[in-house]
Motif scaffolding. Structure first.
Motif, PDB file in Angstrom:
ATOM      1  N   ASN A 169       0.826  -1.216   0.000  1.00  0.00           N
ATOM      2  CA  ASN A 169       0.000   0.000   0.000  1.00  0.00           C
ATOM      3  C   ASN A 169       0.856   1.259   0.000  1.00  0.00           C
ATOM      4  N   LEU A 205      -7.591   2.225  -2.284  1.00  0.00           N
ATOM      5  CA  LEU A 205      -8.037   1.930  -0.918  1.00  0.00           C
ATOM      6  C   LEU A 205      -9.272   2.763  -0.598  1.00  0.00           C
ATOM      7  N   ARG A 265     -12.459  -1.005   3.884  1.00  0.00           N
ATOM      8  CA  ARG A 265     -11.860  -1.107   5.221  1.00  0.00           C
ATOM      9  C   ARG A 265     -12.940  -1.519   6.231  1.00  0.00           C
TER      10      ARG A 265
END
Ligand code: 5AD
Length: 359
Positions: free
Chosen positions: A77, A190, A195
């Motif tokens: 990431n 992302l 998440r």
């Protein structure tokens, strides 16, 4: 700047909101925002009296310890705030071997640790197969210990496999609830939604979960923090890790100011009242922005500290932010220092798994 409390609320309004939070364990988005934006030093003092009382009612003066094993700093990431983001060529990468990890556990167990936290970047080298092998060995070697993973976003199937191998807990900070704010801290690949889905999937799998966020990250507003509190209410996690944002010199946020200590402590106090039985670490980041930051965290309602069990040789390579608190001293020495620090403020380090009462 958006987080500086410029609009002070009348003190009694703030006190009323704090009392309401303690009694109902809930506030509306508007009330959260008012309280966070309007906070004053006096209100903070009152909040900490209440949050400390609640902490002591449930957990006494015990401070739980978790042995942190930072086993890889490879990461796929590219989070704008993080020093081990993939596009930082100056991060010296390392991976611990299974033997290294087991030897950390061995040392940690002797010192009194009953929870081991495997934390790392999102490193593809650690496939489900490799991780299951490590986790099962830990489970076999230390059957009375909790195994916590902090290894980021994976598939529900992967979470399931690692759980079956013997992991009990999982830490995955949501970082910030708001999708817009999230997108200003992370690349497009992302998303806040994914998440949050991971957290729900971890819960469903049966993990005790920890989530949390950075305080004072770039562009954060009191409304964002209000949303974070509402999300905590929804997830009802066993643990909540929060710490100030701290800039790292090799990231796009190098020039951004660190999150305020004062606001981090205030948020800790609020979380203690929202989730009275949660495990709340006084984080390394807190100890990094002030020499007695962790002590102040404990006095605001925190009840966990996470000393580093990684081999001293790799510690200065796991740098998420600048000046990260990490001594070259052995684990035993740092633990003794921590014991003294806790004793000085009237608390004691407990030798136990330190499970959450919020189950
Ligand atoms: N400042 C503070 N915390 C950070 N983290 C990552 N980078 C930083 C930084 N620059 C936190 C994130 C992550 C956790 C492991 O460390 O919240 O979830």
């Amino acid at each position: 700047m958006t987080l500086t409390p410029e609009i002070h609320m009348p003190e009694n309004t703030l006190i009323r909101l704090i009392d309401k939070l303690e009694q109902r364990r809930d506030l509306s988005r508007k009330e959260w925002t008012q309280l966070i934006r309007g906070r004053t030093p006096k209100a903070a003092e009152y909040l900490f009296e209440r949050s400390r009382a609640v902490r002591i009612r449930h957990y006494g003066y015990d401070v739980y310890i978790r042995g942190l094993i930072e086993f890889t700093n490879y990461c796929k990431n590219d989070c704008y705030y993080c020093g081990i983001r993939k596009s930082n060529p100056d991060a010296e990468r390392y991976r611990l071997t299974k033997e290294d990890i087991l030897s950390c556990c061995e040392q940690g167990y002797v010192l009194g640790f009953r929870t081991f936290v495997l934390q790392g970047g999102e490193d593809g080298w650690f496939t489900d197969e490799r991780l299951t092998d490590i986790i099962s060995s830990m489970r076999k070697g230390w059957p009375d210990c909790a195994i916590t993973l902090s290894i980021g976003e994976r598939s529900p199937e992967s979470y399931q496999k690692l759980y079956e191998a013997g992991a009990n807990r999982f830490l995955l900070r949501h970082e910030t609830y708001d999708a817009e704010h999230y997108s200003r801290l992370h690349p497009q690949a992302l998303t806040a939604a994914h998440r949050q889905d991971c957290l729900r999937s971890l819960k469903e799998t049966g993990y005790q979960v920890g989530t949390g966020f950075m305080v004072g990250s770039p562009y954060q507003t009191p409304k964002n923090l209000a949303d974070d509190m509402l999300f905590l209410k929804e997830i009802n996690p066993q643990m909540v890790g929060i710490g100030p944002f701290i800039p790292h010199h090799d990231t796009p946020f190098a020039k951004e100011p660190a999150g305020p200590l004062e606001l981090t402590l205030f948020m800790l106090g609020l979380i203690r009242l929202l989730l009275p039985k949660a495990l709340l670490p006084a984080t390394t980041a807190l100890g990094t922005i002030a020499p007695d930051g962790r002590e102040q965290g404990i006095l605001a309602g925190a009840n966990v500290v996470m000393p580093n069990l990684s081999p001293a040789s790799v510690r200065e390579k796991y740098l998420l932010y600048d000046n990260k608190l990490c001594t070259g001293s052995e684990a035993a020495e740092s633990l003794e220092d921590l014991r003294q620090r806790m004793k000085r403020i009237g608390y004691r380090v407990a030798v136990s798994r330190g499970d959450s009462l919020n189950m």
